[in-house]
Design an enzyme around this catalytic site. Sequence first.
Site, PDB file in Angstrom:
ATOM      1  N   ASP A 162       0.820  -1.195  -0.050  1.00 45.21           N
ATOM      2  CA  ASP A 162      -0.039  -0.120   0.089  1.00 45.21           C
ATOM      3  C   ASP A 162       0.802   1.205   0.009  1.00 45.21           C
ATOM      4  O   ASP A 162       2.030   1.087   0.171  1.00 45.21           O
ATOM      5  CB  ASP A 162      -0.814  -0.154   1.364  1.00 45.21           C
ATOM      6  CG  ASP A 162      -0.363   0.015   2.463  1.00 45.21           C
ATOM      7  OD1 ASP A 162       0.660  -0.823   2.681  1.00 45.21           O
ATOM      8  OD2 ASP A 162      -0.704   0.478   3.472  1.00 45.21           O
ATOM      9  N   HIS A 467       1.613  -8.783  -4.000  1.00 42.89           N
ATOM     10  CA  HIS A 467       0.753  -7.766  -3.529  1.00 42.89           C
ATOM     11  C   HIS A 467       1.659  -6.267  -3.406  1.00 42.89           C
ATOM     12  O   HIS A 467       1.843  -6.193  -2.203  1.00 42.89           O
ATOM     13  CB  HIS A 467       0.053  -8.009  -2.330  1.00 42.89           C
ATOM     14  CG  HIS A 467      -1.208  -7.017  -2.003  1.00 42.89           C
ATOM     15  ND1 HIS A 467      -2.552  -7.430  -2.740  1.00 42.89           N
ATOM     16  CD2 HIS A 467      -1.331  -6.012  -1.100  1.00 42.89           C
ATOM     17  CE1 HIS A 467      -3.293  -6.600  -2.295  1.00 42.89           C
ATOM     18  NE2 HIS A 467      -2.776  -5.611  -1.318  1.00 42.89           N
ATOM     19  N   ASP A 509       1.268 -17.178  -5.307  1.00 42.42           N
ATOM     20  CA  ASP A 509       2.000 -16.103  -6.218  1.00 42.42           C
ATOM     21  C   ASP A 509       0.928 -15.245  -7.067  1.00 42.42           C
ATOM     22  O   ASP A 509       1.015 -15.411  -8.079  1.00 42.42           O
ATOM     23  CB  ASP A 509       2.999 -16.708  -6.859  1.00 42.42           C
ATOM     24  CG  ASP A 509       3.852 -15.639  -7.725  1.00 42.42           C
ATOM     25  OD1 ASP A 509       3.775 -14.322  -6.955  1.00 42.42           O
ATOM     26  OD2 ASP A 509       4.613 -15.740  -8.594  1.00 42.42           O
ATOM     27  N   GLU A 518       2.524 -10.016   0.061  1.00 45.41           N
ATOM     28  CA  GLU A 518       2.483  -8.698  -0.072  1.00 45.41           C
ATOM     29  C   GLU A 518       4.165  -8.432   0.342  1.00 45.41           C
ATOM     30  O   GLU A 518       4.843  -9.722   0.762  1.00 45.41           O
ATOM     31  CB  GLU A 518       1.725  -8.044   1.017  1.00 45.41           C
ATOM     32  CG  GLU A 518       1.783  -6.384   1.114  1.00 45.41           C
ATOM     33  CD  GLU A 518       0.733  -5.600   1.803  1.00 45.41           C
ATOM     34  OE1 GLU A 518      -0.278  -6.364   2.338  1.00 45.41           O
ATOM     35  OE2 GLU A 518       0.801  -4.517   1.722  1.00 45.41           O
TER      36      GLU A 518
HETATM   37  O1  9MR Z   1      -3.807  -3.682  -0.062  1.00 45.99           O
HETATM   38  C1  9MR Z   1      -4.090  -3.957   1.332  1.00 45.99           C
HETATM   39  C2  9MR Z   1      -2.662  -4.379   2.083  1.00 45.99           C
HETATM   40  O2  9MR Z   1      -1.554  -3.366   1.751  1.00 45.99           O
HETATM   41  C3  9MR Z   1      -2.824  -4.757   3.397  1.00 45.99           C
HETATM   42  O3  9MR Z   1      -2.113  -5.430   4.233  1.00 45.99           O
HETATM   43  C4  9MR Z   1      -4.214  -5.901   3.528  1.00 45.99           C
HETATM   44  C5  9MR Z   1      -4.740  -6.013   4.918  1.00 45.99           C
HETATM   45  O4  9MR Z   1      -4.916  -4.751   5.647  1.00 45.99           O
HETATM   46  O5  9MR Z   1      -5.415  -4.955   3.015  1.00 45.99           O
HETATM   47  C6  9MR Z   1      -5.146  -4.673   1.406  1.00 45.99           C
HETATM   48  O6  9MR Z   1      -6.219  -4.161   0.984  1.00 45.99           O
HETATM   49  C7  9MR Z   1      -7.258  -4.793   0.757  1.00 45.99           C
HETATM   50  C8  9MR Z   1      -8.502  -4.560   1.827  1.00 45.99           C
HETATM   51  O7  9MR Z   1      -8.026  -4.750   2.897  1.00 45.99           O
HETATM   52  C9  9MR Z   1      -9.633  -5.301   1.557  1.00 45.99           C
HETATM   53  N1  9MR Z   1     -10.225  -5.055   0.203  1.00 45.99           N
HETATM   54  C10 9MR Z   1      -9.058  -5.525  -0.754  1.00 45.99           C
HETATM   55  C11 9MR Z   1      -7.617  -4.626  -0.613  1.00 45.99           C
HETATM   56  C12 9MR Z   1      -6.700  -5.090  -1.456  1.00 45.99           C
HETATM   57  O8  9MR Z   1      -6.918  -4.847  -2.936  1.00 45.99           O
HETATM   58  O1  9MR Z   2       2.486  -6.941   9.014  1.00 52.18           O
HETATM   59  C1  9MR Z   2       1.221  -6.721   9.631  1.00 52.18           C
HETATM   60  C2  9MR Z   2       0.519  -7.995  10.192  1.00 52.18           C
HETATM   61  O2  9MR Z   2       1.469  -8.511  11.450  1.00 52.18           O
HETATM   62  C3  9MR Z   2      -0.657  -8.093  10.577  1.00 52.18           C
HETATM   63  O3  9MR Z   2      -1.208  -9.403  11.080  1.00 52.18           O
HETATM   64  C4  9MR Z   2      -1.502  -7.586   9.300  1.00 52.18           C
HETATM   65  C5  9MR Z   2      -3.176  -7.290   9.596  1.00 52.18           C
HETATM   66  O4  9MR Z   2      -3.415  -6.414  10.294  1.00 52.18           O
HETATM   67  O5  9MR Z   2      -1.097  -6.251   8.944  1.00 52.18           O
HETATM   68  C6  9MR Z   2       0.353  -6.354   8.455  1.00 52.18           C
HETATM   69  O6  9MR Z   2       0.974  -5.099   8.312  1.00 52.18           O
HETATM   70  C7  9MR Z   2       0.462  -4.577   6.752  1.00 52.18           C
HETATM   71  C8  9MR Z   2      -0.338  -3.166   7.376  1.00 52.18           C
HETATM   72  O7  9MR Z   2      -1.134  -3.297   8.360  1.00 52.18           O
HETATM   73  C9  9MR Z   2      -0.547  -2.117   6.179  1.00 52.18           C
HETATM   74  N1  9MR Z   2       0.323  -2.241   5.328  1.00 52.18           N
HETATM   75  C10 9MR Z   2       0.633  -3.653   4.648  1.00 52.18           C
HETATM   76  C11 9MR Z   2       1.362  -4.467   5.877  1.00 52.18           C
HETATM   77  C12 9MR Z   2       2.031  -5.825   5.426  1.00 52.18           C
HETATM   78  O8  9MR Z   2       0.995  -6.561   4.955  1.00 52.18           O
END
Ligand code: 9MR
Ligand code: 9MR
Length: 540
Positions: A162, A467, A509, A518
């Site tokens: 993100d 991701h 993947d 991610e």
């Molecule tokens: O892209 C988001 C990612 O960076 C986060 O780790 C993840 C969990 O918070 O969420 C991803 O975004 C998703 C969102 O939570 C739910 N709708 C789909 C999004 C991904 O396209």
């Molecule tokens: O690394 C984080 C992981 O420990 C958590 O379980 C998860 C859901 O809250 O979020 C991960 O961190 C994400 C952050 O919330 C948003 N940017 C992407 C991070 C990696 O997925």
Amino acid sequence: MKKVFFIVAFLSLACTQKTQIAVNQIGFYPEQEKIAVLEGAFTGTFQLVEETSGKTVFEGTAGEISPAAFSGTLCTGLDFSAFENPGTYRILTSNGIRSHVFAIDRQVLIPLALAALNAFTLQRSTPGHPDTAVLVHASAATESRPEGALISSPGGWYDAGDYNKYIVNASYTTGMILAGVEKYGGYVNNASVKDEALYNLKWALTMQDPVDGGVYHKLTTPEFEGFIPPEACEKPRYVIQKSVTATLDFAASMAQGARVYRQTDWGRPIAVEMVQAAEAAFAWALENPDCFYNQWLLNKNYIPAIQTGAYSDNHAEDEFFWAAAELYLTTGKEKYYQTLLEYAPELFTAPVWSNVAGLGIFSLLTHGKATEAMKEQLIAFCDSVSSLSQGAAYVASFGNNKEDFHWGSLSEKCCANAISLLYGYELTQEKKYLVHAFHNMDYLLGRNPTGYCFVTGMGTKSPRNPHHRLAATDDLPGPLPGFLVGGPNWGKQDGCNYPSPWPDRSYLDIVESYASNEIAINWNATLLHLAVALDSFSSW
Ligand code: 9MR
Ligand code: 9MR
């Protein structure tokens, strides 16, 4: 003719059948234990074949046969540790199975370290997010900075796939990188590592409220952006509520940064700024010890609602400990020593974003200030981790328990444990800790049940579709290189359709799989630190 046809048919069968050799696809240091794992019970022989000449340089016999964790699939170890000549090779078994190519070489992990470092540069925020006019969210409003006021908070790395910037995770990341800089100072690219970390610390400085010293938890859009390039992003960006965890992580990484940067003439002025920022932040945290980040509660009280990464954590003891440790090492002030003793952990745990005590222990060890209790706890941790490799089909201590495979497992367990083992090794010279650290790296780079080398652009079979908004929306095919993906995660929180029920194969993947595929800055920090550390211990 017939014979040729038979050979071609045999080779293509060998290539298409599922049986595979899992091997570190980057390679091994000459003196390192070198083991590949063949899926299946095998009792024949194998050869090491030099890639360009096709010459056989070593012959070995199949080793131990053990059942893989979870699936129970029988696996056979192929040990070629005795062979130490630098070169590029593949393994060929007597039943015709070929491995991916790999190297044996001095400094074999340096290209990986450089790629991991370069990944940070690629992850720098872009002109699509200038962040020179960021809104103060209602949850962060103060008299001098009311709701809707604008502040400037440019630069820094995007957190992950993100485009947001989070202090908790960013501070852990620079902390992990700078721990490596301080400990493994001879590293070839140390100057660039320092520059890269400084780039993010400069952004972090802008996240502190100059009036009270508190630090905003994050800079974010209310919801995640879609998979669009940075320049197409239009959602407003806010700084959100100050939190005790963000403020203490900030204090720790600033104090640590000050120590590193004050050693050069050019770094002295910013080091002064960093110590002041760190002390002000620490003072704020002492005044606000219960100011945790609770996004659910925040959304009940304020609009707009915030849905992005929470990095929430309701325990600040470890953050108090890390911040006090870094402040003590940098300023020498007794009051910080007292605080670090007060918050000292009772058990060693490998550092992750939500538990940073280990980073404090690392710094205290590096500067010869760890207590006997801290050392004993680290040794107990290393012994307990080492024992997990008993009977492991893929040789490593990582990967044999379901608990290993949570979100970010490859960094937060596999790398973080290995990094911790190396602090234990330095302390005790206990060689098995070093060996187990190498085995975790082997796991990460291909000796695992998925057969993936989990770093983009490295090895032969590596993630193509992480991701990662930056990579998915640029004009180039494939991923940006040098990024470690989160890895197998039995939680499967993304709801994707995974190919396997087993925790260690719960990896996909595809771009949609944010729970297993991610990328993230904290994960790359452990990769960089581990690669540098293993390289510097490689001539044992
Ligand atoms: O892209 C988001 C990612 O960076 C986060 O780790 C993840 C969990 O918070 O969420 C991803 O975004 C998703 C969102 O939570 C739910 N709708 C789909 C999004 C991904 O396209
Ligand atoms: O690394 C984080 C992981 O420990 C958590 O379980 C998860 C859901 O809250 O979020 C991960 O961190 C994400 C952050 O919330 C948003 N940017 C992407 C991070 C990696 O997925």
